[in-house]
Design a protein around this motif. Structure first.
Motif, PDB file in Angstrom:
ATOM      1  N   THR A 123     -36.770   7.136  10.843  1.00 50.13           N
ATOM      2  CA  THR A 123     -35.822   7.679  11.813  1.00 50.13           C
ATOM      3  C   THR A 123     -35.072   6.510  12.437  1.00 50.13           C
ATOM      4  OG1 THR A 123     -37.284   9.555  12.278  1.00 50.13           O
ATOM      5  CG2 THR A 123     -35.556   9.078  13.883  1.00 50.13           C
ATOM      6  N   ILE A 124     -33.757   6.524  12.320  1.00 49.59           N
ATOM      7  CA  ILE A 124     -32.923   5.420  12.786  1.00 49.59           C
ATOM      8  C   ILE A 124     -31.919   5.943  13.806  1.00 49.59           C
ATOM      9  CG2 ILE A 124     -31.402   3.532  12.099  1.00 49.59           C
ATOM     10  CD1 ILE A 124     -32.427   3.835   9.271  1.00 49.59           C
ATOM     11  N   THR A 125     -31.803   5.244  14.912  1.00 49.24           N
ATOM     12  CA  THR A 125     -30.754   5.513  15.898  1.00 49.24           C
ATOM     13  C   THR A 125     -29.863   4.287  15.978  1.00 49.24           C
ATOM     14  OG1 THR A 125     -32.255   6.914  17.172  1.00 49.24           O
ATOM     15  CG2 THR A 125     -30.251   6.182  18.270  1.00 49.24           C
ATOM     16  N   LEU A 126     -28.569   4.495  15.810  1.00 48.70           N
ATOM     17  CA  LEU A 126     -27.636   3.375  15.804  1.00 48.70           C
ATOM     18  C   LEU A 126     -26.395   3.707  16.628  1.00 48.70           C
ATOM     19  CD1 LEU A 126     -25.299   4.242  13.420  1.00 48.70           C
ATOM     20  CD2 LEU A 126     -27.313   3.889  12.017  1.00 48.70           C
ATOM     21  N   ARG A 127     -25.746   2.661  17.097  1.00 44.46           N
ATOM     22  CA  ARG A 127     -24.507   2.775  17.868  1.00 44.46           C
ATOM     23  C   ARG A 127     -23.409   2.041  17.116  1.00 44.46           C
ATOM     24  NH1 ARG A 127     -25.186   3.263  23.328  1.00 44.46           N
ATOM     25  NH2 ARG A 127     -22.988   3.889  23.312  1.00 44.46           N
ATOM     26  N   VAL A 128     -22.278   2.718  16.936  1.00 42.69           N
ATOM     27  CA  VAL A 128     -21.144   2.121  16.246  1.00 42.69           C
ATOM     28  C   VAL A 128     -19.885   2.349  17.073  1.00 42.69           C
ATOM     29  CG1 VAL A 128     -22.136   2.353  13.949  1.00 42.69           C
ATOM     30  CG2 VAL A 128     -20.786   4.217  14.891  1.00 42.69           C
ATOM     31  N   PRO A 129     -18.903   1.456  16.974  1.00 39.80           N
ATOM     32  CA  PRO A 129     -17.642   1.690  17.679  1.00 39.80           C
ATOM     33  C   PRO A 129     -17.036   3.040  17.295  1.00 39.80           C
ATOM     34  CG  PRO A 129     -17.724  -0.552  16.834  1.00 39.80           C
ATOM     35  CD  PRO A 129     -18.916   0.146  16.286  1.00 39.80           C
ATOM     36  N   ASN A 130     -16.503   3.738  18.279  1.00 42.14           N
ATOM     37  CA  ASN A 130     -15.961   5.078  18.038  1.00 42.14           C
ATOM     38  C   ASN A 130     -14.904   5.071  16.944  1.00 42.14           C
ATOM     39  OD1 ASN A 130     -15.678   7.796  18.402  1.00 42.14           O
ATOM     40  ND2 ASN A 130     -14.350   7.640  20.186  1.00 42.14           N
ATOM     41  N   THR A 131     -14.125   4.014  16.879  1.00 44.25           N
ATOM     42  CA  THR A 131     -13.071   3.930  15.869  1.00 44.25           C
ATOM     43  C   THR A 131     -13.615   3.673  14.470  1.00 44.25           C
ATOM     44  OG1 THR A 131     -12.829   1.581  16.398  1.00 44.25           O
ATOM     45  CG2 THR A 131     -11.364   3.128  17.539  1.00 44.25           C
ATOM     46  N   GLN A 132     -14.886   3.239  14.374  1.00 43.27           N
ATOM     47  CA  GLN A 132     -15.488   2.925  13.082  1.00 43.27           C
ATOM     48  C   GLN A 132     -16.482   3.990  12.624  1.00 43.27           C
ATOM     49  OE1 GLN A 132     -14.715   0.186  11.155  1.00 43.27           O
ATOM     50  NE2 GLN A 132     -13.108  -0.199  12.672  1.00 43.27           N
ATOM     51  N   LEU A 133     -16.620   5.080  13.379  1.00 47.99           N
ATOM     52  CA  LEU A 133     -17.622   6.092  13.047  1.00 47.99           C
ATOM     53  C   LEU A 133     -17.371   6.684  11.670  1.00 47.99           C
ATOM     54  CD1 LEU A 133     -20.035   7.870  13.754  1.00 47.99           C
ATOM     55  CD2 LEU A 133     -18.468   9.424  14.918  1.00 47.99           C
ATOM     56  N   ASP A 134     -16.137   7.114  11.389  1.00 48.32           N
ATOM     57  CA  ASP A 134     -15.844   7.736  10.105  1.00 48.32           C
ATOM     58  C   ASP A 134     -16.052   6.757   8.947  1.00 48.32           C
ATOM     59  OD1 ASP A 134     -15.053  10.123  11.390  1.00 48.32           O
ATOM     60  OD2 ASP A 134     -13.134   9.208  11.867  1.00 48.32           O
ATOM     61  N   THR A 135     -15.682   5.508   9.161  1.00 46.55           N
ATOM     62  CA  THR A 135     -15.860   4.500   8.112  1.00 46.55           C
ATOM     63  C   THR A 135     -17.337   4.271   7.825  1.00 46.55           C
ATOM     64  OG1 THR A 135     -13.836   3.405   8.860  1.00 46.55           O
ATOM     65  CG2 THR A 135     -15.295   2.147   7.421  1.00 46.55           C
ATOM     66  N   VAL A 136     -18.140   4.218   8.873  1.00 44.20           N
ATOM     67  CA  VAL A 136     -19.583   4.013   8.693  1.00 44.20           C
ATOM     68  C   VAL A 136     -20.206   5.204   7.974  1.00 44.20           C
ATOM     69  CG1 VAL A 136     -21.779   3.808   9.912  1.00 44.20           C
ATOM     70  CG2 VAL A 136     -19.828   2.449  10.649  1.00 44.20           C
ATOM     71  N   LEU A 137     -19.836   6.423   8.380  1.00 40.10           N
ATOM     72  CA  LEU A 137     -20.397   7.609   7.734  1.00 40.10           C
ATOM     73  C   LEU A 137     -19.998   7.674   6.263  1.00 40.10           C
ATOM     74  CD1 LEU A 137     -19.925  10.328  10.500  1.00 40.10           C
ATOM     75  CD2 LEU A 137     -21.984   9.063   9.918  1.00 40.10           C
ATOM     76  N   THR A 138     -18.774   7.290   5.960  1.00 35.94           N
ATOM     77  CA  THR A 138     -18.344   7.265   4.561  1.00 35.94           C
ATOM     78  C   THR A 138     -19.120   6.215   3.772  1.00 35.94           C
ATOM     79  OG1 THR A 138     -16.123   7.954   5.235  1.00 35.94           O
ATOM     80  CG2 THR A 138     -16.354   7.026   3.034  1.00 35.94           C
ATOM     81  N   SER A 139     -19.380   5.067   4.381  1.00 37.63           N
ATOM     82  CA  SER A 139     -20.135   4.009   3.701  1.00 37.63           C
ATOM     83  C   SER A 139     -21.582   4.423   3.456  1.00 37.63           C
ATOM     84  CB  SER A 139     -20.093   2.720   4.527  1.00 37.63           C
ATOM     85  OG  SER A 139     -18.760   2.288   4.723  1.00 37.63           O
ATOM     86  N   LEU A 140     -22.119   5.283   4.325  1.00 38.53           N
ATOM     87  CA  LEU A 140     -23.506   5.732   4.156  1.00 38.53           C
ATOM     88  C   LEU A 140     -23.661   6.695   2.990  1.00 38.53           C
ATOM     89  CD1 LEU A 140     -24.613   6.428   7.850  1.00 38.53           C
ATOM     90  CD2 LEU A 140     -25.055   4.401   6.479  1.00 38.53           C
ATOM     91  N   ALA A 141     -22.562   7.278   2.515  1.00 34.21           N
ATOM     92  CA  ALA A 141     -22.645   8.314   1.490  1.00 34.21           C
ATOM     93  C   ALA A 141     -23.285   7.817   0.207  1.00 34.21           C
ATOM     94  CB  ALA A 141     -21.250   8.872   1.204  1.00 34.21           C
ATOM     95  N   LYS A 142     -23.092   6.533  -0.133  1.00 37.36           N
ATOM     96  CA  LYS A 142     -23.651   6.022  -1.384  1.00 37.36           C
ATOM     97  C   LYS A 142     -25.173   5.936  -1.356  1.00 37.36           C
ATOM     98  CE  LYS A 142     -22.930   1.216   0.059  1.00 37.36           C
ATOM     99  NZ  LYS A 142     -22.236  -0.052  -0.252  1.00 37.36           N
ATOM    100  N   GLU A 143     -25.767   6.001  -0.169  1.00 35.43           N
ATOM    101  CA  GLU A 143     -27.225   5.979  -0.068  1.00 35.43           C
ATOM    102  C   GLU A 143     -27.823   7.378  -0.143  1.00 35.43           C
ATOM    103  OE1 GLU A 143     -28.923   3.216  -0.056  1.00 35.43           O
ATOM    104  OE2 GLU A 143     -27.114   1.972   0.048  1.00 35.43           O
ATOM    105  N   VAL A 144     -26.986   8.411  -0.069  1.00 35.21           N
ATOM    106  CA  VAL A 144     -27.472   9.785  -0.012  1.00 35.21           C
ATOM    107  C   VAL A 144     -27.778  10.284  -1.418  1.00 35.21           C
ATOM    108  CG1 VAL A 144     -26.916  12.153   0.642  1.00 35.21           C
ATOM    109  CG2 VAL A 144     -26.163  10.250   2.081  1.00 35.21           C
ATOM    110  N   ASP A 145     -29.013  10.716  -1.640  1.00 35.10           N
ATOM    111  CA  ASP A 145     -29.402  11.347  -2.899  1.00 35.10           C
ATOM    112  C   ASP A 145     -29.313  12.871  -2.782  1.00 35.10           C
ATOM    113  OD1 ASP A 145     -30.338  11.345  -5.564  1.00 35.10           O
ATOM    114  OD2 ASP A 145     -32.367  11.773  -4.867  1.00 35.10           O
ATOM    115  N   PHE A 146     -29.652  13.399  -1.604  1.00 35.65           N
ATOM    116  CA  PHE A 146     -29.507  14.826  -1.329  1.00 35.65           C
ATOM    117  C   PHE A 146     -29.333  14.998   0.175  1.00 35.65           C
ATOM    118  CE2 PHE A 146     -31.246  18.958  -0.122  1.00 35.65           C
ATOM    119  CZ  PHE A 146     -30.503  19.797  -0.944  1.00 35.65           C
TER     120      PHE A 146
END
Length: 298
Positions: A123-146
């Motif tokens: 379980t991970i809790t992280l803080r990212v700049p509001n302007t970078q939220l969409d970019t971070v979520l898109t970058s996380l997609a490659k780690e998603v298996d399901f």
């Protein structure tokens, strides 16, 4: 001949039609696979409540995601790297392994096969700049298996920020009036004390409003993302030494008898050596015995 020509022509047309349908089916399959891949790639992204530069709205954006990965530890390191790269930071991480089943199977007298079934999650809790939220979520997609779930919220707190600022102004003005009243009209010690207490209360309330505004502005500037990662159950098998069964290392009876004979011989050698060390006493005793017998006879 005419019948054969017609038959050949019909077969040729049928073959062409079948080939066209097969090619179309392959194209549709490839298109569906590409669409599925694109869906997976953007499944964690969101353009919800993106602030425009000239907008007066202020959004507190949060995201909660639960998804399966191939390897929790590797994905955790990759996510931490992505967050750091985009100016964010991790505030909480709880990486652990949970043992679901543990079995021990004896495969020989001195060996045991340990089988452990366990799952790894984090379980991970992280803080990212509001302007970078969409970019971070898109970058996380490659780690998603399901992807199990994705919840993204955006709360507009512009009015709340304005309300806090107005309340702070009112409290500041009230505090200033009280201070002027103390300086100009406060004569009795009781009146001064009560007025000072009211000023202190106003200052405390003003500070609380400042802290609330700072907290809201921090939540606006940095979005909070909570991730729950898990992976498929893992089975680990390990051959270990069987410490409980020591009888397997006892020598056989023939070796025990041979060791006993050697031990007895060593004892005999020790006795002979000890007796040999007493030769002087034996000699003196023998001479005394002979002398005694001779004197007795006389």
């Amino acid at each position: 001949m005419k019948h054969l020509s017609k038959l050949s022509l019909a077969l040729l047309l049928l073959g062409i039609a079948f080939a066209c349908k097969q090619a179309e089916a392959e194209d549709n399959t490839a298109t569906e696979m590409n669409v599925a891949a694109d869906t997976t790639a953007v499944s964690t992204s969101s353009n919800a409540a993106v602030e425009k530069k000239e907008s007066n709205r202020k959004f507190v954006r949060t995201a909660d995601l639960k998804f399966k990965v191939k390897n929790v530890a590797k994905s955790t390191y990759a996510i931490e790297s992505i967050v750091s790269k985009h100016g964010g930071f991790v505030t909480f991480t709880d990486l652990k392994s949970t043992v679901n089943e543990h079995d021990e199977t004896q495969v020989s007298q001195d060996s045991i096969l340990e089988t452990t079934k366990y799952t790894v999650d984090n379980t991970i809790t992280l803080r990212v700049p509001n302007t970078q939220l969409d970019t971070v979520l898109t970058s996380l997609a490659k780690e998603v298996d399901f992807l199990d779930s994705r919840l993204i919220k955006a709360d507009d707190v512009a009015l709340q920020l304005l309300s806090n600022k107005l309340a702070q102004k009112r409290l500041t003005k009230s505090q200033q009036r009280l201070e002027k009243g103390i300086d100009s009209k406060g004569k009795k010690i009781n009146d001064i004390t009560n007025a000072e207490d009211k000023v202190l209360d106003r200052e405390t309330e003003s500070d609380e409003q400042i802290i609330k505004n700072l907290s809201l502005e921090d939540q606006v500037n940095f979005s909070t993302v909570t991730l729950y990662l898990y992976q498929r159950e893992t089975v680990k098998k390990e051959l270990v030494f069987n410490e409980k069964n020591s009888n397997a290392y006892r020598p056989h009876i023939g070796l025990q008898i041979w060791d006993s004979l050697k031990t007895g011989w060593f004892m005999l050698e020790g006795i002979i050596a000890f007796v040999t060390q007493l030769w002087a006493l034996i000699l003196i005793g023998g001479l005394g015995y002979l002398g005694y017998k001779r004197f007795i006879k006389k």
